[in-house]
Every structure is written in structure tokens, then in C-alpha cells.
Write a protein that holds these residues in place. Structure first.
Motif, PDB file in Angstrom:
ATOM      1  N   ALA A  74       0.803  -1.223   0.000  1.00  0.00           N
ATOM      2  CA  ALA A  74       0.000   0.000   0.000  1.00  0.00           C
ATOM      3  C   ALA A  74       0.836   1.274   0.000  1.00  0.00           C
ATOM      4  O   ALA A  74       0.289   2.371  -0.058  1.00  0.00           O
ATOM      5  CB  ALA A  74      -0.916   0.001   1.224  1.00  0.00           C
ATOM      6  N   MET A  75       2.162   1.135   0.052  1.00  0.00           N
ATOM      7  CA  MET A  75       3.027   2.316   0.186  1.00  0.00           C
ATOM      8  C   MET A  75       4.137   2.276  -0.862  1.00  0.00           C
ATOM      9  O   MET A  75       4.817   1.271  -1.006  1.00  0.00           O
ATOM     10  CB  MET A  75       3.652   2.306   1.590  1.00  0.00           C
ATOM     11  CG  MET A  75       4.541   3.497   1.872  1.00  0.00           C
ATOM     12  SD  MET A  75       5.253   3.420   3.534  1.00  0.00           S
ATOM     13  CE  MET A  75       3.793   3.421   4.537  1.00  0.00           C
ATOM     14  N   PRO A  76       4.366   3.389  -1.583  1.00  0.00           N
ATOM     15  CA  PRO A  76       5.477   3.421  -2.538  1.00  0.00           C
ATOM     16  C   PRO A  76       6.821   3.216  -1.815  1.00  0.00           C
ATOM     17  O   PRO A  76       6.986   3.591  -0.651  1.00  0.00           O
ATOM     18  CB  PRO A  76       5.412   4.815  -3.146  1.00  0.00           C
ATOM     19  CG  PRO A  76       4.053   5.331  -2.848  1.00  0.00           C
ATOM     20  CD  PRO A  76       3.620   4.652  -1.583  1.00  0.00           C
ATOM     21  N   LEU A  77       7.767   2.623  -2.500  1.00  0.00           N
ATOM     22  CA  LEU A  77       9.082   2.340  -1.905  1.00  0.00           C
ATOM     23  C   LEU A  77       9.755   3.601  -1.376  1.00  0.00           C
ATOM     24  O   LEU A  77      10.372   3.578  -0.310  1.00  0.00           O
ATOM     25  CB  LEU A  77       9.994   1.677  -2.932  1.00  0.00           C
ATOM     26  CG  LEU A  77       9.547   0.327  -3.463  1.00  0.00           C
ATOM     27  CD1 LEU A  77      10.499  -0.159  -4.530  1.00  0.00           C
ATOM     28  CD2 LEU A  77       9.440  -0.672  -2.338  1.00  0.00           C
ATOM     29  N   LEU A  78       9.660   4.684  -2.099  1.00  0.00           N
ATOM     30  CA  LEU A  78      10.296   5.927  -1.674  1.00  0.00           C
ATOM     31  C   LEU A  78       9.758   6.380  -0.313  1.00  0.00           C
ATOM     32  O   LEU A  78      10.517   6.744   0.580  1.00  0.00           O
ATOM     33  CB  LEU A  78      10.079   7.023  -2.718  1.00  0.00           C
ATOM     34  CG  LEU A  78      10.717   8.371  -2.407  1.00  0.00           C
ATOM     35  CD1 LEU A  78      12.231   8.273  -2.449  1.00  0.00           C
ATOM     36  CD2 LEU A  78      10.230   9.421  -3.390  1.00  0.00           C
ATOM     37  N   GLU A  79       8.446   6.320  -0.146  1.00  0.00           N
ATOM     38  CA  GLU A  79       7.828   6.723   1.115  1.00  0.00           C
ATOM     39  C   GLU A  79       8.249   5.785   2.254  1.00  0.00           C
ATOM     40  O   GLU A  79       8.554   6.230   3.352  1.00  0.00           O
ATOM     41  CB  GLU A  79       6.312   6.733   0.963  1.00  0.00           C
ATOM     42  CG  GLU A  79       5.591   7.276   2.165  1.00  0.00           C
ATOM     43  CD  GLU A  79       4.081   7.320   1.952  1.00  0.00           C
ATOM     44  OE1 GLU A  79       3.360   7.292   2.957  1.00  0.00           O
ATOM     45  OE2 GLU A  79       3.632   7.374   0.794  1.00  0.00           O
ATOM     46  N   ALA A  80       8.283   4.491   1.986  1.00  0.00           N
ATOM     47  CA  ALA A  80       8.692   3.522   3.006  1.00  0.00           C
ATOM     48  C   ALA A  80      10.139   3.753   3.429  1.00  0.00           C
ATOM     49  O   ALA A  80      10.461   3.688   4.617  1.00  0.00           O
ATOM     50  CB  ALA A  80       8.513   2.101   2.488  1.00  0.00           C
ATOM     51  N   ALA A  81      11.006   4.037   2.480  1.00  0.00           N
ATOM     52  CA  ALA A  81      12.407   4.329   2.810  1.00  0.00           C
ATOM     53  C   ALA A  81      12.500   5.575   3.681  1.00  0.00           C
ATOM     54  O   ALA A  81      13.233   5.603   4.672  1.00  0.00           O
ATOM     55  CB  ALA A  81      13.229   4.509   1.537  1.00  0.00           C
ATOM     56  N   ASP A 141      17.238   8.288   2.953  1.00  0.00           N
ATOM     57  CA  ASP A 141      16.997   9.206   1.838  1.00  0.00           C
ATOM     58  C   ASP A 141      17.392   8.540   0.532  1.00  0.00           C
ATOM     59  O   ASP A 141      18.542   8.137   0.349  1.00  0.00           O
ATOM     60  CB  ASP A 141      17.819  10.488   1.996  1.00  0.00           C
ATOM     61  CG  ASP A 141      17.114  11.539   2.815  1.00  0.00           C
ATOM     62  OD1 ASP A 141      15.870  11.530   2.848  1.00  0.00           O
ATOM     63  OD2 ASP A 141      17.799  12.374   3.419  1.00  0.00           O
ATOM     64  N   LEU A 142      16.427   8.424  -0.358  1.00  0.00           N
ATOM     65  CA  LEU A 142      16.683   8.026  -1.733  1.00  0.00           C
ATOM     66  C   LEU A 142      16.483   9.285  -2.575  1.00  0.00           C
ATOM     67  O   LEU A 142      15.621  10.104  -2.257  1.00  0.00           O
ATOM     68  CB  LEU A 142      15.691   6.942  -2.176  1.00  0.00           C
ATOM     69  CG  LEU A 142      15.724   5.626  -1.411  1.00  0.00           C
ATOM     70  CD1 LEU A 142      14.626   4.688  -1.938  1.00  0.00           C
ATOM     71  CD2 LEU A 142      17.073   4.962  -1.515  1.00  0.00           C
ATOM     72  N   PRO A 143      17.256   9.464  -3.624  1.00  0.00           N
ATOM     73  CA  PRO A 143      17.100  10.661  -4.456  1.00  0.00           C
ATOM     74  C   PRO A 143      15.668  10.745  -4.991  1.00  0.00           C
ATOM     75  O   PRO A 143      15.076   9.722  -5.355  1.00  0.00           O
ATOM     76  CB  PRO A 143      18.081  10.453  -5.599  1.00  0.00           C
ATOM     77  CG  PRO A 143      18.985   9.376  -5.162  1.00  0.00           C
ATOM     78  CD  PRO A 143      18.267   8.568  -4.142  1.00  0.00           C
TER      79      PRO A 143
END
Length: 88
Positions: free
Chosen positions: A10-17, A23-25
Motif C-alpha cells: 500500500a506504500m510506494p518504496l520511496l515513502e517507506a524508505a 533518503d533516496l534521491p
């Protein structure tokens, strides 16, 4: 450095990180700017948009856009620009 974080379908990878303080670019967060593009080394993801901002060759080569990618299994991604979030 190896990073590990939990996510859900239910959550995009960027948000989960980000919730895991990694921090992912990123820039646009909607799959158009390609700033977050990285490689999926193993696992399965899905997108909720018909055609994310990747060419068919990039998709074939394992590139994904974590800002709009959702995990469907355990994943290993390659992103050398990842870093720990600073305490504010």
C-alpha cells in the motif's frame, strides 16, 4: 552500504524508505522526473499508473521508479546515492 526497511503493497518504496529514515534521491514523486530511478536486483514491484517514465529497455534492464513502485515481494534494489537522513 546495505540498507533494510519494511514496506507494504500500500506504500510506494520511496515513502517507506523515508519512514525508515533513508533518503533516496527524488524530486517529482509522480514518475516523470526520473531522479529516483534505480535498479531492482531481485523481487517484484508493481505500478498503479499505466506507463511510468521508463523506456521499455530500461524496464528490461531492471530499472524502477521507487516514487511510484509498490513492493509485491521482498526486494533488493541498487541505489548508491542512498544515505541516512540527518537528525533535524
Amino acid at each position: 552500504m546495505d540498507w533494510t526497511f519494511e514496506t507494504s503493497a500500500a506504500m510506494p518504496l520511496l515513502e517507506a524508505a523515508r519512514l525508515a529514515r533513508i533518503d533516496l534521491p527524488s524530486s517529482c514523486r509522480n514518475g516523470t522526473c526520473r531522479t529516483c530511478m534505480c535498479r531492482l536486483l531481485s523481487g517484484r514491484i508493481s505500478y498503479r499508473i499505466e506507463w511510468p517514465g521508463l523506456s521499455s529497455d530500461e524496464r528490461k534492464d531492471g530499472y524502477i521508479l521507487p516514487c511510484i513502485a509498490f513492493a509485491e515481494s521482498d526486494l533488493v534494489i541498487e541505489e548508491p546515492r542512498a544515505r541516512a537522513q540527518r537528525n533535524s
